[in-house]
Design an enzyme around this catalytic site. Structure first.
Site, PDB file in Angstrom:
ATOM      1  N   LYS A 250      -0.142 -11.269   6.309  1.00  0.00           N
ATOM      2  CA  LYS A 250       0.143  -9.942   6.838  1.00  0.00           C
ATOM      3  C   LYS A 250      -1.189  -9.338   7.248  1.00  0.00           C
ATOM      4  O   LYS A 250      -2.067  -9.126   6.405  1.00  0.00           O
ATOM      5  CB  LYS A 250       0.824  -9.047   5.798  1.00  0.00           C
ATOM      6  CG  LYS A 250       1.059  -7.635   6.329  1.00  0.00           C
ATOM      7  CD  LYS A 250       1.338  -6.623   5.239  1.00  0.00           C
ATOM      8  CE  LYS A 250       1.369  -5.213   5.827  1.00  0.00           C
ATOM      9  NZ  LYS A 250       1.441  -4.161   4.802  1.00  0.00           N
TER      10      LYS A 250
ATOM     11  N   SER B  90      -3.026  -6.165   8.846  1.00  0.00           N
ATOM     12  CA  SER B  90      -2.863  -4.751   9.160  1.00  0.00           C
ATOM     13  C   SER B  90      -4.034  -4.178   9.943  1.00  0.00           C
ATOM     14  O   SER B  90      -4.092  -2.974  10.175  1.00  0.00           O
ATOM     15  CB  SER B  90      -2.688  -3.942   7.862  1.00  0.00           C
ATOM     16  OG  SER B  90      -1.533  -4.341   7.174  1.00  0.00           O
TER      17      SER B  90
ATOM     18  N   SER C 207       0.826  -1.216   0.000  1.00  0.00           N
ATOM     19  CA  SER C 207       0.000   0.000   0.000  1.00  0.00           C
ATOM     20  C   SER C 207       0.856   1.260   0.000  1.00  0.00           C
ATOM     21  O   SER C 207       0.518   2.257  -0.653  1.00  0.00           O
ATOM     22  CB  SER C 207      -0.916   0.000   1.228  1.00  0.00           C
ATOM     23  OG  SER C 207      -1.709  -1.167   1.268  1.00  0.00           O
ATOM     24  N   ASN C 208       1.977   1.238   0.728  1.00  0.00           N
ATOM     25  CA  ASN C 208       2.830   2.427   0.816  1.00  0.00           C
ATOM     26  C   ASN C 208       3.653   2.660  -0.445  1.00  0.00           C
ATOM     27  O   ASN C 208       4.271   3.716  -0.587  1.00  0.00           O
ATOM     28  CB  ASN C 208       3.742   2.313   2.035  1.00  0.00           C
ATOM     29  CG  ASN C 208       2.960   2.400   3.326  1.00  0.00           C
ATOM     30  OD1 ASN C 208       2.521   3.466   3.725  1.00  0.00           O
ATOM     31  ND2 ASN C 208       2.737   1.256   3.968  1.00  0.00           N
TER      32      ASN C 208
ATOM     33  N   GLY D 292       0.982  -5.947  10.553  1.00  0.00           N
ATOM     34  CA  GLY D 292       0.993  -5.026   9.428  1.00  0.00           C
ATOM     35  C   GLY D 292       1.221  -3.581   9.796  1.00  0.00           C
ATOM     36  O   GLY D 292       1.053  -2.693   8.965  1.00  0.00           O
TER      37      GLY D 292
END
Length: 329
Positions: free
Chosen positions: A198, A200, A79-80, A224
């Site tokens: 993962k 989050s 996402s980042n 996450g």
């Protein structure tokens, strides 16, 4: 009559061959070395030029700095990394650049999730060809009302069946509006080519329950976010994929060391100092804040690709306070 017997023998041989092929695929997934995911991973940001092209030179400069930090590996196109705003060609090229720069022994995970099963399988194969050790596959979410356990189990099973590399499930409800159901995770954990999750979401009871319900499998859970990393270690997580590691990587690796060494008092103090900065670069202000903080700490962050906008002056001041009041600036 003779032709019927011949057809039956041929049909039987074909079924046997199909079963053998399926068994070989299953054995190949099982026999392949399953990566040990334990450790800290930054989900790296994607730098852009003033014209919003991917800036590969600045990416490589960031990678050289990350090489000095004891990360277990890197996550690319999470996402980042602003993956929804990159073309498929850009996503694959970024992975190739990272693979070339990554020191030997470091793991490379890349996001390959798409909305359709077919597209996810195709991108997963391209990521594997680009040299990743595992793929991180986010759940489809556009038709979230229909993404129940049955649909998600079918999707991830098809992807894992076809993937040349191990698959890590990715649950990020803040972005998808959908949390992977626990029953689906537990069933998918039994697939020989699904390595872990993962998570989050930040629900520690959920993470603990998943660890508990999958303990009979070789299934690894990663936190996450840095805000609940210590708590996740307490309930059995093996590491973390943390946005804040792009900025405070050494400190997150130290938190990992303290948790694994049982130095809980020191770990608690460090964890508390990371909560506000982590919240600032994730749920409060998001990727623009992460990239701004990277600039303050000597990395190339820069601007995001449109439509994401830079921080306002007030947001930048709040971000600086969240770091400075905890002793990081």
């Amino acid at each position: 009559m003779h032709s019927v017997r011949v057809w039956r023998r041929a049909s039987s041989s074909l079924c046997t061959a199909q079963r053998s092929a399926a068994q070989r695929r299953s054995v190949s997934h099982t026999a392949a070395a399953r990566p040990d995911l334990s450790g800290i991973y930054p989900p790296i940001a994607t730098p852009f030029t003033a014209k919003q092209d991917v800036d590969y030179q600045k990416l490589e400069e960031n990678l050289r700095k990350y090489a000095a930090i004891p990360f277990k590996g890197l996550v690319v196109q999470g996402s980042n990394g602003e993956y929804p705003y990159l073309t498929e060609e850009e996503r694959v090229e970024v992975v190739k650049v990272v693979r070339r720069s990554l020191p030997q022994g470091k793991l490379l995970m890349a996001g390959s999730g798409c909305e359709s099963t077919r597209a996810t399988i195709q991108l997963t194969e391209k990521m594997a060809a680009a040299g990743v050790d595992a793929v991180l596959v986010v759940n489809p979410c556009f038709y979230k009302g229909k993404m129940d356990s049955r649909a998600l189990i079918h999707h991830f099973t098809k992807v894992a069946d076809s993937s040349p590399v191990p698959v890590v499930l990715y649950s990020v409800p803040a972005n998808t509006g959908l949390e992977l159901p626990i029953d689906a995770v537990v069933e998918l954990s039994q697939h020989p080519n699904i390595l872990g999750l993962k998570d989050s979401g930040g629900d520690i009871t959920r993470i603990g329950l998943i660890v508990h319900k999958t303990k009979a499998q070789d299934f690894q859970v990663l936190a996450g976010s840095a805000g609940f990393l210590m708590a996740a270690y307490c309930v059995g997580a093996v590491g973390g994929v943390c946005a804040l590691a792009n900025v405070l990587g050494q400190e997150l690796c130290e938190l990992e060391r303290l948790c694994k060494s049982g130095c809980w008092e020191e770990a608690r103090v460090l964890q508390q100092r990371l909560i506000e900065p982590n919240a600032a670069v994730t749920r409060k202000l998001g990727v623009p804040a992460l990239k701004q903080a990277m600039e303050w700490f000597g990395y190339h962050g820069g601007t995001c690709r449109s439509p994401l906008q830079p921080l306002t002056e007030a947001e930048a001041q709040q971000l600086r306070r969240d770091f400075s009041t905890n002793g990081w600036l």
